[in-house]
Every structure is written in C-alpha cells, then in structure tokens.
Design an enzyme around this catalytic site. Structure first.
Site, short mmCIF file in Angstrom:
data_model
loop_
_atom_site.label_atom_id
_atom_site.label_comp_id
_atom_site.label_asym_id
_atom_site.label_seq_id
_atom_site.Cartn_x
_atom_site.Cartn_y
_atom_site.Cartn_z
N ASP A 192 -3.59 4.14 3.81
CA ASP A 192 -3.24 2.75 4.11
C ASP A 192 -4.17 1.77 3.38
O ASP A 192 -3.92 0.57 3.37
CB ASP A 192 -3.28 2.48 5.62
CG ASP A 192 -4.59 2.93 6.25
OD1 ASP A 192 -4.90 4.13 6.19
OD2 ASP A 192 -5.32 2.07 6.78
N ASN A 193 -5.22 2.30 2.77
CA ASN A 193 -6.13 1.45 2.00
C ASN A 193 -5.96 1.66 0.50
O ASN A 193 -6.83 1.31 -0.29
CB ASN A 193 -7.59 1.72 2.40
CG ASN A 193 -7.91 1.20 3.80
OD1 ASN A 193 -7.22 0.30 4.30
ND2 ASN A 193 -8.93 1.74 4.42
N ARG A 242 0.84 -1.21 0.00
CA ARG A 242 0.00 0.00 0.00
C ARG A 242 0.87 1.25 0.00
O ARG A 242 2.06 1.19 0.34
CB ARG A 242 -0.83 0.03 1.29
CG ARG A 242 -1.72 -1.18 1.46
CD ARG A 242 -1.75 -1.66 2.92
NE ARG A 242 -2.39 -2.96 3.01
CZ ARG A 242 -3.69 -3.12 3.21
NH1 ARG A 242 -4.45 -2.08 3.43
NH2 ARG A 242 -4.22 -4.32 3.24
P1 AMP Z 1 -9.29 -0.20 8.13
O1 AMP Z 1 -9.68 1.24 8.23
O2 AMP Z 1 -10.42 -1.16 8.25
O3 AMP Z 1 -8.47 -0.46 6.93
O4 AMP Z 1 -8.39 -0.51 9.41
C1 AMP Z 1 -7.40 0.34 9.92
C2 AMP Z 1 -6.43 -0.45 10.73
O5 AMP Z 1 -7.09 -1.12 11.82
C3 AMP Z 1 -5.70 -1.52 9.95
O6 AMP Z 1 -4.36 -1.50 10.36
C4 AMP Z 1 -6.42 -2.78 10.35
O7 AMP Z 1 -5.62 -3.90 10.19
C5 AMP Z 1 -6.80 -2.51 11.80
N1 AMP Z 1 -7.97 -3.28 12.26
C6 AMP Z 1 -9.26 -3.12 11.90
N2 AMP Z 1 -10.05 -4.03 12.53
C7 AMP Z 1 -9.25 -4.80 13.29
C8 AMP Z 1 -9.45 -5.91 14.19
N3 AMP Z 1 -10.66 -6.45 14.41
N4 AMP Z 1 -8.37 -6.44 14.80
C9 AMP Z 1 -7.16 -5.92 14.59
N5 AMP Z 1 -6.89 -4.88 13.80
C10 AMP Z 1 -7.92 -4.31 13.13
MG MG Z 2 -7.29 -1.20 5.91
#
Ligand code: AMP
Ligand code: MG
Length: 513
Positions: A268-269, A198
């Site tokens: 990050d996405n 990413r």
């Molecule tokens: P996202 O916005 O969903 O891409 O997530 C942002 C960050 O939070 C990323 O680093 C994900 O890996 C982490 N994350 C989201 N949900 C969880 C979860 N249930 N357990 C661990 N890490 C999470």
């Molecule tokens: Mg993510």
C-alpha cells in the site's frame, strides 16, 4: 492561489460512496468515499512551497489561502474524498486499508497541461482511519515535507510537499508504543503527485473480484499516466505491468544511490508511478550497513532493511502481478517479467555503483570489487555518502587515515588502516581501466554522490526548533536540500555526531505519526 480550476476526474470515473459518512467501515466495491476535512480553528503556516505552487498551476499564495492549506472553508468546486486501497503489510494480506488520514482535494492542470493531484495529510478521519484519528503530528509532518523535497532535489521521483501548517490542536501519541502517551502539536501537510495511486488500489479491486472496475482503473491509469503505451487488448496490460516493473526498479536503484531506506515497503506504500511515497520511519543511511532498518517495528525480521529493498520491491510486484492476473491471463509472461526484474535491477544497480566510483563502464571483475568494498564499508563502519566524497578528493589527500577516520563511526586501528590502504590501491588500479579522463570521471562522481543528505539527526534538531517556535534550521535545511550536490554549509556535510547515536528519532523511528 488559483483554486477554482481544481477538478475531481477520479470521482467522476469510478464507483464511490457519496455518503460523506466518517464512520470507519468496509466500503466494498468502491474506490473512494467522499469526506470533508475536519477543519481547524487556529491554523498557522510554517512553510509554503512557492516554486512548486507556481509549477503545478496553483499560482501565488496570499493570506486568505491559509484556510485551504488545512482544509477549512473550501470553495464549492472542491469535492473532497479519500480513496480505498488494500495491501500486503510485512508480507501478510491486510485486506482493506485506504487513505486513513489523507483527503484528496482533486487535480489541477498547469499551463502545459501537466496534471497534479493535491491532498491533505492529517486533516481528519476518513472511513479508512482504522481506529485512528486521521491527524498527523508536527514531527512526522516536518519529516515528510522536508524529505520529499530533499528527494525531489536529489533527482528522485517522489510525491512533493506544498505546505506545512500547524493545526492549533494537540494530538496524543505513544511514540515508542510503551504505554506512555503524550500530547504533541498537530500539523497538516499538503502534498502533491501526478497520482497517488498505489499497488494496493489494484489489489483491492482484484481481491473483491471487481474485475470491471479493476479494468477501468487500469485503463484510466494507462491513459493518464502511461501515454507512451499505445498497444491494445491484453498486450496493453502487459506493457503496463512491464513499465511499472521498470519504473519500480529504477526507483530502487535511485534509493540505493543515495542511501535512502524507506522503512515500510508494504504494497500500500508502493506508488504505481514509481514515486517515493509515504514518508514514515525512513532514514538516509549514515554508516553503511546492508542490514540497517530505521523502523523499530521492522527490527524482528529486518524485512525492509536497506539491502533488501530490491528484493522486496520484486515481492511487491508479484502481488501486483496477482492483482492484474484477471487482465493478463498469461502466467508465463508474468513469471518471466518478474524474473527479468532481478536481472534488470542488479545490472542497473551495478552501473549506478560504477558512477559513484567514477568508472565509465561496468567490467566483469567489478562484482568482486564491489563485494570487497561492501565488506570494507561494513567492517570499518564508514559513512556511505561521505566515503564517496573522500574518494572524489583522493588525489589531494596526504593523510589517508585522518580523512577516513573523519567519516568512520569506529576507531580505525592499524589493521583497519591497512585494509583501507589495500582497498585504495585496488581502486586506483581499477580507475586505470577508464576510457574517460580523470576530470570526466570526477565530474560523473560529483553528479552521482550528494554532498548534503537530510540525515535523521538534522530533522530531529529541526523539529525540536520548530516545536519551540523557531524556523532558522528549517530555512537552512531548505537551502541545503535544494542544492544537494554542493557543499553550501560544510558543517552539515559531516557524519552523525555521536551524541545522536541512541536518540529515538535519530537512527531508529517508530511508525507513530
Ligand atoms: P502507513 O503504514 O503509515 O502507510 O499506514 C497504514 C495505514 O494506516 C494507512 O491506511 C494509513 O492511512 C493509516 N493510518 C496511519 N496513521 C493514521 C492516523 N493517525 N489516522 C488514521 N489513519 C492512519
Ligand atoms: Mg501508507
């Protein structure tokens, strides 16, 4: 499945933390930490993507492979790890993030030498889990698995879903963040991509001033995923940045083509390869609305609304440019490249709209035509996809009002019908400027405008069913999404039924997953 050929070139090439320590922490100066999936006693397979497995070189599935699909009892050659990345979330620097619930199994090559990375999502906590559990619920896993496959079959670059399994464990989530936590079924998706890198990986190394590693990472990325770049020195990094810009713009245009709203376009996405990645509170657009965001967390600013995705991708590329500055010390170049991004994006966007309307070329006057059309769509609350499907059969329509009422989310009174008739007249005269036949124009429209969309209400129904142990809807949606430009199930090619307007999970979603 052929698991013995899975290798981990990434961990052989970069600095990492080999402690296998699951404690959540900062891991400065490294790009990954080794970590084992947590393991599940009673997993159950819901769906396995046989075609994808064959395509990427993993071969056929047999029952003993179920263990692998949830990360149990892994063979010796599979050394698992989570990568560290950083990112800008909702416009703010968030520092170190990383794979919080993704664990990478490694990379497999198929007979043509094509490489594919394989990872579990929801197989347990990693150093990057940030106070969360590293698990995923069935609800979000079904959405990720099916939507990534739907995007693939629409012809849009994306990560893909290899399998979906129940873990046999329950997971506690407060879906609407309302102080009402509930148990939900836990699940693991195995997903694949040429690479999961990413923008955030580059941002992390740059923020930590790990310029050697940044350079190694960029060299690795270019060598493996941008083989067309043959220049050397600073020019190589310039060509790389230019290529990431083009791929990202092309992806945004594709999202606009089908009405995909990602919902969380944090850096990050953003895939460095221009893939759609991290399916969370996304939505296919039902009624056309440039301001539509499916993400409840995004409501205050609507930063990630449908109509802003081009602009936001450019903002994200600015952050990538900052990260790559240590390698491309040419501000003018970076600025110019980012400025031409806007021009490139809008031209590609308008050409894409032409195809949706069946115009063989973009005319000067089309800007005004598109603006008129956007106004009409918003005011008459017309369904984005179904509107174009109606245009495709315009020649055979006797009752314009009824046809368009079927694809509108509001009552079309006389004034609105008049506006619609005026627009159709405008459209018909615009079609006269085509230099291709009506037949060719219709052919172009049918290739550009899907007939089937994996709408959120369909996903919602499918999840309800799977929760009750039934998979009929899953099977039906799978056939539909594999043939999105055909109308296999007419009952699935209709606007969102009104009963679903205000159900959480149908139009609006939280990030809870
Ligand atoms: P996202 O916005 O969903 O891409 O997530 C942002 C960050 O939070 C990323 O680093 C994900 O890996 C982490 N994350 C989201 N949900 C969880 C979860 N249930 N357990 C661990 N890490 C999470
Ligand atoms: Mg993510």
């Amino acid at each position: 499945m052929n698991l013995k050929n899975i290798k981990q070139p990434f961990i052989e090439n970069f600095p990492g933390d080999f402690s296998k320590n699951p404690i959540q922490r900062n891991t400065p100066k490294v790009l990954f930490s080794t970590i084992d999936p947590v393991g599940f006693d009673d997993p159950k397979l819901i769906v396995f993507n046989e075609k994808l497995s064959e395509e990427i070189g993993l071969g056929k599935f047999d029952n003993s492979d179920l263990d692998f699909l949830v990360g149990n009892n892994l063979p010796e050659n599979i050394k698992t790890y989570a990568t560290a990345y950083a990112g800008h979330q909702f416009g703010n620097w968030a520092g170190q993030l990383g794979d919080g619930r993704a664990i990478i199994a490694g990379e497999i090559k198929n007979s043509e030498g094509q490489k594919t990375e394989i990872q579990w999502k929801g197989a347990g906590a990693t150093p990057y889990s940030r106070h969360a559990d590293g698990r995923a619920v069935l609800r979000s896993s079904v959405r990720e698995y099916l939507m990534s496959e739907a995007m693939h079959h629409l012809g849009i670059p994306t990560t893909r879903g290899l399998s979906l399994c129940l873990t046999g464990e329950d997971v506690v989530r407060d879906i609407m963040y309302s102080g009402n936590p509930q148990e939900e079924k836990g699940a693991v998706v195995v997903r694949t991509a040429e690479s999961f890198l990413r923008f955030g990986h580059f941002e992390l190394m740059s923020a930590q001033k790990e310029i050697d590693t940044l350079q190694k990472l960029t060299d690795f990325t270019i060598k493996n995923y941008f083989p067309e770049i043959i220049s050397e020195g600073e020019q190589k990094y310039k060509d790389f940045f230019q290529s990431v810009c083009t791929k990202t713009a092309d992806l945004m245009v594709e999202w606009f083509r089908v009405g995909f709203v990602h919902g969380v376009m944090n850096t990050d996405n953003m895939s460095i390869l221009g893939l759609t990645i991290d399916y969370g509170p996304f939505s296919m657009m039902d009624e056309y609305d440039l301001n539509f965001t499916p993400n409840t967390t995004d409501l205050p600013g609507r930063r990630y609304a449908f109509g802003k995705q081009g602009q936001i991708s450019q903002w994200n590329l600015w952050q990538l440019a900052n990260a790559l500055f240590a390698l491309i010390k040419d501000e003018n170049f970076l600025e110019q490249t980012l400025n031409s991004y806007g021009t490139y994006f809008w031209e590609a966007h308008d050409k894409m709209l032409c195809k949706k309307f069946g115009f063989d070329q973009l005319l000067e006057s089309d800007k005004e035509f598109f603006t008129n059309w956007q106004g009409l769509m918003q005011e008459l609350q017309l369904d984005y996809t179904l509107f174009f499907n109606v245009l495709e059969k315009l020649d055979a329509i006797s009752d314009l009002k009824t046809e368009f009422q079927n694809v509108s989310y509001t009552f079309l009174d006389e004034v609105k019908v008049k506006k619609l008739e005026n627009f159709i007249q405008l459209y018909s005269s615009r079609l006269q400027h085509n230099t291709i036949s009506r037949e060719d124009s219709l052919h172009m429209m049918k290739k550009t405008n899907p007939k089937f969309l994996l709408r959120n209400y369909l996903l919602f129904e499918c999840i309800e069913e799977i929760n009750q142990g039934k998979t009929q809807m899953l099977e039906k949606l799978t056939s539909a999404l594999e043939n999105p430009y055909e109308e296999i199930f007419p009952e699935l090619s209709v606007k969102r039924p009104s009963g679903y307007d205000d159900i959480s999970g149908c139009s609006m979603l939280s990030c809870s997953s």
